[in-house]
Design an enzyme around this catalytic site. Sequence first.
Site, PDB file in Angstrom:
ATOM      1  N   GLY A  36       1.683  -2.233   2.169  1.00 39.31           N
ATOM      2  CA  GLY A  36       1.783  -1.250   1.098  1.00 39.31           C
ATOM      3  C   GLY A  36       2.183   0.091   1.668  1.00 39.31           C
ATOM      4  O   GLY A  36       1.855   0.423   2.805  1.00 39.31           O
ATOM      5  N   GLY A  38       3.483   4.385   0.503  1.00 36.37           N
ATOM      6  CA  GLY A  38       3.639   5.412  -0.520  1.00 36.37           C
ATOM      7  C   GLY A  38       3.919   6.745   0.138  1.00 36.37           C
ATOM      8  O   GLY A  38       4.202   6.833   1.334  1.00 36.37           O
ATOM      9  N   MET A  40       1.973   8.992   1.013  1.00 34.79           N
ATOM     10  CA  MET A  40       0.996   9.424   2.000  1.00 34.79           C
ATOM     11  C   MET A  40       0.854   8.442   3.158  1.00 34.79           C
ATOM     12  O   MET A  40      -0.118   8.484   3.884  1.00 34.79           O
ATOM     13  CB  MET A  40      -0.362   9.615   1.307  1.00 34.79           C
ATOM     14  CG  MET A  40      -0.345  10.599   0.161  1.00 34.79           C
ATOM     15  SD  MET A  40       0.259  12.231   0.623  1.00 34.79           S
ATOM     16  CE  MET A  40      -1.058  12.769   1.691  1.00 34.79           C
ATOM     17  N   GLY A  41       1.819   7.555   3.363  1.00 38.23           N
ATOM     18  CA  GLY A  41       1.749   6.659   4.506  1.00 38.23           C
ATOM     19  C   GLY A  41       1.699   5.203   4.109  1.00 38.23           C
ATOM     20  O   GLY A  41       1.869   4.853   2.954  1.00 38.23           O
ATOM     21  N   VAL A  43      -0.165   1.216   4.489  1.00 36.53           N
ATOM     22  CA  VAL A  43      -1.345   0.402   4.757  1.00 36.53           C
ATOM     23  C   VAL A  43      -0.872  -0.814   5.539  1.00 36.53           C
ATOM     24  O   VAL A  43       0.112  -1.456   5.168  1.00 36.53           O
ATOM     25  CB  VAL A  43      -2.035  -0.057   3.447  1.00 36.53           C
ATOM     26  CG1 VAL A  43      -3.286  -0.874   3.768  1.00 36.53           C
ATOM     27  CG2 VAL A  43      -2.407   1.139   2.589  1.00 36.53           C
ATOM     28  N   LYS A  58      -5.200   2.322   7.508  1.00 35.38           N
ATOM     29  CA  LYS A  58      -4.341   3.325   6.898  1.00 35.38           C
ATOM     30  C   LYS A  58      -4.634   4.701   7.468  1.00 35.38           C
ATOM     31  O   LYS A  58      -5.780   5.063   7.711  1.00 35.38           O
ATOM     32  CB  LYS A  58      -4.519   3.362   5.388  1.00 35.38           C
ATOM     33  CG  LYS A  58      -3.556   4.343   4.712  1.00 35.38           C
ATOM     34  CD  LYS A  58      -3.432   4.120   3.227  1.00 35.38           C
ATOM     35  CE  LYS A  58      -2.345   5.023   2.647  1.00 35.38           C
ATOM     36  NZ  LYS A  58      -2.097   4.763   1.234  1.00 35.38           N
ATOM     37  N   ASP A 156      -6.081   8.745  -6.814  1.00 37.54           N
ATOM     38  CA  ASP A 156      -4.996   7.837  -7.189  1.00 37.54           C
ATOM     39  C   ASP A 156      -5.546   6.572  -7.853  1.00 37.54           C
ATOM     40  O   ASP A 156      -5.170   5.458  -7.497  1.00 37.54           O
ATOM     41  CB  ASP A 156      -4.165   7.479  -5.957  1.00 37.54           C
ATOM     42  CG  ASP A 156      -2.750   7.018  -6.325  1.00 37.54           C
ATOM     43  OD1 ASP A 156      -2.308   7.317  -7.452  1.00 37.54           O
ATOM     44  OD2 ASP A 156      -2.103   6.359  -5.499  1.00 37.54           O
TER      45      ASP A 156
END
Length: 645
Positions: A36, A38, A40-41, A43, A58, A156
């Site tokens: 995953g 997004g 912000m980084g 996973v 993460k 989120d």
Amino acid sequence: MSDAGGAGRADEGVAPGPQTPRTVIEGRYELLESIGSGAMGEVWRAYDRRLRRYVAVKGLLARTAMTADTRRTAMQRARREAEALAKIEHQNVVTVHDQVETDHQVWIVMKLLEGRSLADLLRRERVLGVPRAAGIGLQILQGLRAVHQAKVLHRDVKPGNVLVRDEGLAILVDFGIASFAGANKVTKLGIPIGTPPYMAPELFAPASPGPTPASDLWALGVTLYEMAEGRLPFRGHEVWEVQENIRSSPEPPYRYSGPLAPVIQGLLAPDKDDRLDAATAEAMLQEVLRDPEAQEPLKWERPTESHEPPFAQQSHAHESGQEQVPPEKLQPARQGRRGGPRGWRGALAVALAALLAGGVWLALPDREPESPPGNASEAKPPSPAQKEWERWREGHSTLRIGVKGDQPGLSEYLEKKKTYEGFDISMAYAIAEALGYPRDGVEFIRVTSDNRSTRLVNKEVDLVVASYSITEERRKVDKVEFVGPYFNAGRTFLVRKKSRKHDLDSAADVRESKAAVCTAKGSTYESLADDGYTMREPQLATYQECVDELLNADSDVYAVASDDVLLAGYAHGKPGELKLLDTHRGTEGYGVAMRPQDEALRSQVCSALREVISSGDWDTMYDKHLADLGLLAKSAPDPPECGTL
């Protein structure tokens, strides 16, 4: 390959399986594949070389946040956030195993969970129905309350960040952009952090104070709406689109939400000061789950000028026998937010009024009204249920109740007085009195967690009031039935204050240290082995034996697992030697247990317990036996609904 989410120190290693170079964080966590990503980084699915297990990893800091001027502050903040996240122990929040800090990054290592996201579920089924949506929403909310209690904001909350297991357990995941209240509220480009369709309107304001718990609750409201209605309440891919839709149409239509509509309305209040707080939202969701009309959310009455909440209108239609409107003619329920009471406030008022009005009715015993003097000939004959109870009562001149004898404050046998004492004992006497038994007509028989079901099945006891947790497995395997709960206990550990080997301050410490855990044989805590805890083998018969072993300096047992109310008495008796850890993994309810075939007894016990809770006797018992044990503030559970027996 570099560390996900930022440039950090990484060692090259070899992953299990294919012999290809992988990134290894601190020589322990081997990044295998991205699962995953997004703003912000990423996973990562990773392999923990030390404990030989798969985990999720993460980074808490994005590359965009890593400037020379802000790096030190950002690292300090992320370090505190990781520490706070690691302390959250709740069944509806993903477990954080570890935090690791590299040169320019702070990582959280989480439990790798199997299951599908709520987003995947919605893509497949579109509309989940009111009971299912309320059940999942309640679990998300309970997880959020644990997160907020730790002074952390998720930031989120959305279906993609909720995992739904096959057994129905909902777990809040992905804390990649979580933060403390008051932390960074925007990205480097000045864009609010989060997913636009789920972001609260106050986050869009130029002078926004930043995210708060109320912002997470707004996102929960959007998620609830999406589960119940099959669509987003405010569409838009960009922040400005969502903001304009909220401004122009603050009241989305409600077609399928039924009794969920007032809860969603309260959570979607544009002004965060008008928004439902978490405790009220939880109470309303629990009420929805108790509402039988929730099974048929489309049974709406045709809209009128009334501002009653949808579930109140449904109730009136049902009582008056009005014909239900066909689905194709249904109109969305709309409660205005201006010029009068808010929809959710009206709904809550109606719900509370109904509960108060119903409380008088529910407190009445299950028997026919007495006939006026002189009209005995006109008295109604006893009902079949009354006859069955009378037959049961005639065959049981003494009420035999199974209790425990080694649980201070809850149920303890006092050798000098030759009597039992505690909250459970007072509860047992109160139920017996309501059934018509005097104190000398009650016989207490000592039971343990392991033999109480056998004593019931063998008819050695009629009831068991002994911290018996209500579970479906016990109904099936132990072949017992419950009335309750009469107490909601938190799950926790009792540990030594001073230890020669392990320093245990949280449930995570107990698990990671591999310290031996003792629990009573036959308790629900035996399943802790499945969660990675090291359990004593074999388990002992009673909790007192576990505590005795915990106090033994030569023993390998360093923790006793059970309920907070049960362990608090032991900690209270040994304040210099034992301490109670914070409650983790939610609560479980204690029930009064009996044989399933004793229907008449069950009905009477339910009425008795309902009266004990409703009358305030429960609070008196708690104050007398448990208030001084250092537990968190407790309140009586909801009275049982005996009409469903």
